[in-house]
Design an enzyme around this catalytic site. Sequence first.
Site, PDB file in Angstrom:
ATOM      1  N   ASP A   1       0.836  -1.191   0.000  1.00 33.98           N
ATOM      2  CA  ASP A   1       0.000   0.000   0.000  1.00 33.98           C
ATOM      3  C   ASP A   1       0.877   1.249   0.000  1.00 33.98           C
ATOM      4  O   ASP A   1       1.861   1.332   0.738  1.00 33.98           O
ATOM      5  CB  ASP A   1      -0.888  -0.033   1.254  1.00 33.98           C
ATOM      6  CG  ASP A   1      -1.798   1.163   1.369  1.00 33.98           C
ATOM      7  OD1 ASP A   1      -2.710   1.295   0.536  1.00 33.98           O
ATOM      8  OD2 ASP A   1      -1.611   1.966   2.307  1.00 33.98           O
TER       9      ASP A   1
ATOM     10  N   GLU B   1       1.638  -0.572  -5.072  1.00 31.74           N
ATOM     11  CA  GLU B   1       0.706   0.514  -5.360  1.00 31.74           C
ATOM     12  C   GLU B   1       1.616   1.722  -5.565  1.00 31.74           C
ATOM     13  O   GLU B   1       2.137   2.282  -4.597  1.00 31.74           O
ATOM     14  CB  GLU B   1      -0.272   0.753  -4.211  1.00 31.74           C
ATOM     15  CG  GLU B   1      -1.277   1.840  -4.545  1.00 31.74           C
ATOM     16  CD  GLU B   1      -2.231   2.154  -3.398  1.00 31.74           C
ATOM     17  OE1 GLU B   1      -3.406   2.435  -3.685  1.00 31.74           O
ATOM     18  OE2 GLU B   1      -1.807   2.133  -2.231  1.00 31.74           O
TER      19      GLU B   1
END
Length: 549
Positions: free
Chosen positions: A348, A385
């Site tokens: 993330d 990401e």
Amino acid sequence: MSEPVPTAPATSVPLGAHPSEHGTQFALWAPRAERVELALVDAADRQTNVDLELNPDEGIWSGFVPGVGAGQRYGYRVHGQWIPEAGQRFNPAKLLLDPYARAITGFVDYRGPISDHTADSNFTLDSTDSFGAVPLSVVVAPSEPPTPLANPVPLDEMVIYETHLKGYTQRHPEVPEGLRGTYAGFADDAVIKHLKDTGINAVEFLPLHHFVSEPFIVGRGLVNYWGYNTLGFFAPHAPYASSTAGTLGGQVAEFKHMVSKLHEAGIAVILDVVYNHTGEGGHEGPTLSFRGIDHGGYYRLTSDNRNDYDVTGCGNAVDTSHPRVLQMVLDSLRYWATDMGVDGFRFDLCTTLIRDTNHHVDQNHAFKQAIAADPVLADKVMISEPWDLGPYGYQVGRWGKGWSEWNDHFRGYVRDFWRGATNGVQELATRLSGSSDTFDHGGRPATSSINFVTAHDGFTLRDVVTYDLKHNEANSERNRDGTDDNRSWNHGYEGETDDAAVNAARQRTARNMMATLLLSAGVPMITAGDELGRTQGGNNNAYCQDSPT
């Protein structure tokens, strides 16, 4: 190009709690502390404090405690100076979690004295004891790793299924009621059969590291459902353990059982991991672990050293430019790969992890170098990401060999194409062929692109064809949260309808988008439930909805 960050030297004792036949060795990195007490908590919630000894060369406090074994609850009280302008917020009244804890039990009482400061000032020490209002670390005995995949799934054959562990089974009619929403529930034969029948060979779980909710969410009567608010990078989320397993280490065994069942079915396990920030938020938030151990060591700070330098939008940013903090991240990854049997990771806001001491983005960062050189991690699936919210945070296409990246160009274009918002088919050809405009350089393969039309963040596939506008009223933010750039098409009617023609058109468009996803070069990622027409009622930011939504 900035200089690479050196990795931390090996420590004389392993960090965390490590039980043996006669007791347990405890070790905590707290280089600026003046004293560290290990607080052992018994079944009657009585504390026994043991002073640890400092190795000044390593900044590590350690001690062996005879007679202590698996299941022991513990925390730390870290003494030092209260100098917020020096990044030092030591407050021994706050009982702290071990950053290396293998299991966590208990919960955060948001009504309790969980902040290190007073209500009047973020920079005035609050000496109220937080015991009873904060979770505790648990000593966990070593155990055998899960059954490995007999035949590892090659990336070019992978079909990823992004899912929320609890949400997937919470209303599953074939999973025993007592196991719904748990690791054991996801290991149920009915779940695995559906995955196999659908053609899934890799499950990507939303965060399973132990996480907490943010105080502002709790204040609205909601919770952090998705889990992007980590508190323990080595501990499986305790509330996902079944009642029979318990949270004094049972969550570890139950997690391993789930991985074994998925592996035996030929399904790889990928974890969505959140190393970019922690659940403590900014310095105005609760002090539960890292901040109380060393605020300026674990977190990026502004030039005045009083405030957190936040490139995540979550209040703080973990400082991987510090060798010992980077070591924690790498140790965590190795632990999940070896002891817990995980086959890959999706990072993330990954750009935060490659910022240097000046907070600048560095694609040559030691984080990437260490992963590439590590024999445990080098062959694991690594998915970035490829952005964060800081300067130059958007790094799509720049991660190089060994990395796959979420391809938001694919998501945006495919949605635009099937709602008739594009000119011609030139870009469609590029997206179908692996987004060569983004990834075809440096010898990178098409599997560098993780293709997706939907993800946990945003509309479901059904909602993409059902709503022109977001409907996030249940989030109690007056529908101001969530993106307005949905690139969706309601086919002439906003929301659900009984009109057969509209429903047929919507289903046709959804099938077109799913077919485009599955037939494109690259690695397809399907959001769980899209194959069944799951809806969130137009909510495109359901992170706080632990509900039928």
